[in-house]
Scaffold this motif. Structure first.
Motif, PDB file in Angstrom:
ATOM      1  N   THR A 425     -11.186  88.718   2.542  1.00  0.00           N
ATOM      2  CA  THR A 425     -10.731  88.271   1.295  1.00  0.00           C
ATOM      3  C   THR A 425     -10.029  87.223   1.648  1.00  0.00           C
ATOM      4  O   THR A 425      -9.188  86.884   2.343  1.00  0.00           O
ATOM      5  CB  THR A 425     -10.004  89.031   0.594  1.00  0.00           C
ATOM      6  N   LEU A 426     -10.442  85.933   1.203  1.00  0.00           N
ATOM      7  CA  LEU A 426     -10.175  84.391   1.374  1.00  0.00           C
ATOM      8  C   LEU A 426      -9.127  84.105   0.022  1.00  0.00           C
ATOM      9  O   LEU A 426      -7.827  83.797   0.688  1.00  0.00           O
ATOM     10  CB  LEU A 426     -11.266  83.450   1.242  1.00  0.00           C
ATOM     11  N   THR A 427      -9.409  84.382  -0.984  1.00  0.00           N
ATOM     12  CA  THR A 427      -8.544  83.715  -2.179  1.00  0.00           C
ATOM     13  C   THR A 427      -8.712  84.439  -3.417  1.00  0.00           C
ATOM     14  O   THR A 427      -9.709  85.196  -3.681  1.00  0.00           O
ATOM     15  CB  THR A 427      -9.305  82.039  -2.336  1.00  0.00           C
ATOM     16  N   ALA A 428      -7.712  84.616  -4.169  1.00  0.00           N
ATOM     17  CA  ALA A 428      -7.509  85.121  -5.362  1.00  0.00           C
ATOM     18  C   ALA A 428      -7.359  83.938  -6.318  1.00  0.00           C
ATOM     19  O   ALA A 428      -6.912  82.994  -6.363  1.00  0.00           O
ATOM     20  CB  ALA A 428      -6.358  85.920  -5.459  1.00  0.00           C
ATOM     21  N   GLY A 429      -8.393  84.040  -7.574  1.00  0.00           N
ATOM     22  CA  GLY A 429      -8.745  83.125  -8.351  1.00  0.00           C
ATOM     23  C   GLY A 429      -8.406  83.507  -9.871  1.00  0.00           C
ATOM     24  O   GLY A 429      -8.610  84.835 -10.294  1.00  0.00           O
ATOM     25  N   MET A 430      -7.676  82.491 -10.870  1.00  0.00           N
ATOM     26  CA  MET A 430      -7.558  82.739 -12.087  1.00  0.00           C
ATOM     27  C   MET A 430      -8.261  81.529 -12.919  1.00  0.00           C
ATOM     28  O   MET A 430      -7.752  80.484 -12.688  1.00  0.00           O
ATOM     29  CB  MET A 430      -6.116  82.992 -12.255  1.00  0.00           C
ATOM     30  N   ALA A 431      -9.262  81.807 -13.600  1.00  0.00           N
ATOM     31  CA  ALA A 431      -9.892  80.924 -14.418  1.00  0.00           C
ATOM     32  C   ALA A 431      -9.057  80.556 -15.602  1.00  0.00           C
ATOM     33  O   ALA A 431      -8.327  80.976 -16.165  1.00  0.00           O
ATOM     34  CB  ALA A 431     -11.073  81.429 -14.991  1.00  0.00           C
ATOM     35  N   ASP A 432      -9.014  78.980 -15.589  1.00  0.00           N
ATOM     36  CA  ASP A 432      -8.135  78.422 -16.476  1.00  0.00           C
ATOM     37  C   ASP A 432      -8.982  77.288 -17.363  1.00  0.00           C
ATOM     38  O   ASP A 432      -8.500  76.744 -18.365  1.00  0.00           O
ATOM     39  CB  ASP A 432      -6.867  77.515 -15.960  1.00  0.00           C
ATOM     40  N   ALA A 433     -10.331  76.974 -16.973  1.00  0.00           N
ATOM     41  CA  ALA A 433     -11.199  76.350 -17.969  1.00  0.00           C
ATOM     42  C   ALA A 433     -12.560  76.750 -17.414  1.00  0.00           C
ATOM     43  O   ALA A 433     -12.809  77.087 -16.236  1.00  0.00           O
ATOM     44  CB  ALA A 433     -10.805  75.008 -17.653  1.00  0.00           C
TER      45      ALA A 433
END
Length: 437
Positions: A425-433
């Protein structure tokens, strides 16, 4: 089948929206602010410690030359952590009172383990941010506050700990609360409850303190038991990511029925409801619903369910059932991410993107900025994101996805970036657009 009052009660209990239910909380703060001692006090005073655990802690404390049990050891469970006297991993603990059940994540305080706080707070309903009354608000305090804001944690408790070290002075508490409230407001954190306490002495953790009669609020436990749990997933738009397809004989054994199994991320689904299969856009009608092998008329988040449709459509793992075409499936995602890996995340890097039950190839098109988490400023980011960095990125996926804004739906607005070579796992993301093709 469940109907009427029973259905209402089941739905409320299932989503944890009563004054009881399940509260997920995370504790965070700087090194030596007393997080582990606070959690240990919470467990010890609520009688959530087994006899063998208590005996083991007493033995370790005795070997260290301490007079009494070191309550911090209830969460500092790893031997390496005990030897170093620090907490370096997220320690999960489960406990309950007559009013509510709790899952607690005790996150590390070191700056280099900020990514672990993201792990612990990603599903939290409430964050407890500790401050040492002797030191006041420090950079790491605001770093954790910024992460709580980015992760949309609904409630924040400012726990001003070690009040015994400042003679329980009200003026110290008031000054810390005023500074934190001002800076938290700049980060968009509005719901903050401040509690003065001493985890070591037990003041205002489970029992009220008679040494701070100037404080008339709840103890920490009382607040945790009564804080409202909003964001009911049954009140959101329908999202059912398909986990797998079940084929089984019909009741008359003449045909084979196809059931779509998965956990409802949000919304309510009833027999007779029209649905859209995303990203293909095909439509059908629900003709059967099942929970734990028993057919029913209505299901709701976060139940694990099986759904049978009127039409024999081409549906597989990773598809999503929605009530309509909003939001449309798209291939470009703009998001705020926290980079977790020691290797940097760079522009044009090829990755795998895992969203709900679907994992597809993707590429990091651009890294727009890095966040200064002490004040939420956006800084230039030309050389990629390093471990623990939070930043803004634009991603293009190989296939269209149904991605909600994270502020609206934490479950379907979040994703992971994975190394396609080794699966880490590299990155945790949260869509904001979102941007369409």
């Amino acid at each position: 089948m469940t109907t009427g009052v029973a259905e209402t009660a089941d739905r409320t209990e299932s989503s944890g929206r009563l004054s009881g239910g399940l509260l997920r909380l995370a504790t965070c703060g700087s090194v030596d602010d007393g997080k582990s001692t606070l959690v240990g006090r919470l467990l010890y005073d609520t009688k959530s410690v087994l006899a063998d655990q208590a005996a083991a802690i007493e033995e370790v404390s005795r070997r260290r030359g301490q007079d009494g049990p070191d309550l911090a050891l209830l969460t500092d469970g790893l031997r390496a952590e005990r030897e170093q006297g620090i907490t370096i991993d997220v320690a999960y603990r489960y406990f309950a009172t007559p009013r509510r059940r709790f899952i607690l994540a005790d996150t590390p305080g070191h700056v280099q383990y900020t990514r672990n706080m993201v792990t612990g707070a990603s599903t939290a309903d409430l964050a407890v941010i500790l401050v040492d009354a002797r030191k006041g608000v420090v950079a790491q305090t605001m770093r954790h506050c910024a992460i709580a804001a980015l992760l949309r944690v609904p409630h924040v408790v400012l726990a001003v700990n070690k009040m015994d070290a400042v003679d329980y002075r009200e003026s110290v508490f008031t000054a810390i609360v005023a500074e934190f409230a001002e800076r938290a407001g700049e980060l968009g954190v509005a719901d903050v409850t401040a509690i003065p306490m001493s985890a070591l002495a037990g003041d205002n953790v489970v029992e009220p303190s008679d040494r701070m009669d100037w404080y008339g609020g709840d103890t920490l436990l009382s607040h945790l038991e009564n804080v409202p749990l909003g964001d009911d997933p049954t009140g959101k738009a329908l999202r059912l990511p398909v986990q797998y397809v079940i084929r089984q004989p019909s009741s008359d054994r003449q045909t084979v029925e196809r059931w779509l199994a998965g956990q409802l991320a949000s919304g309510v689904l009833k027999v007779g409801d029209p649905v859209v299969v995303q990203p293909a856009g095909a439509t059908s009608t629900v003709v059967g619903l099942s929970v734990l092998g028993r057919e029913t008329d209505t299901v709701w988040a976060p139940q694990s369910v099986a759904v049978r449709l009127a039409d024999d459509l081409d549906i597989s793992r990773g598809d999503t059932l929605t009530a309509d075409l909003a939001p449309p499936a798209q291939r470009r995602i703009t998001a705020t991410v926290c980079h977790l890996d020691d290797r940097p995340l760079r522009p044009r890097q090829r990755v795998l993107l895992k969203h709900t039950t679907r994992t597809i190839p993707a590429v990091v098109e651009h890294i727009d900025y890095r966040v200064d988490v002490t004040d939420a400023r956006h800084l230039p980011c030309d050389d990629g994101l390093s471990a623990n960095d939070i930043g803004g990125v634009r991603i293009r996926t190989a296939e269209p996805l149904v991605v909600d804004d994270y502020a609206e739906n934490r479950r379907t607005g979040s994703f992971l970036l994975i190394d396609p070579q080794d699966g880490s796992t590299l990155t945790a993301g949260m869509a904001d657009a979102r941007a369409g093709d």
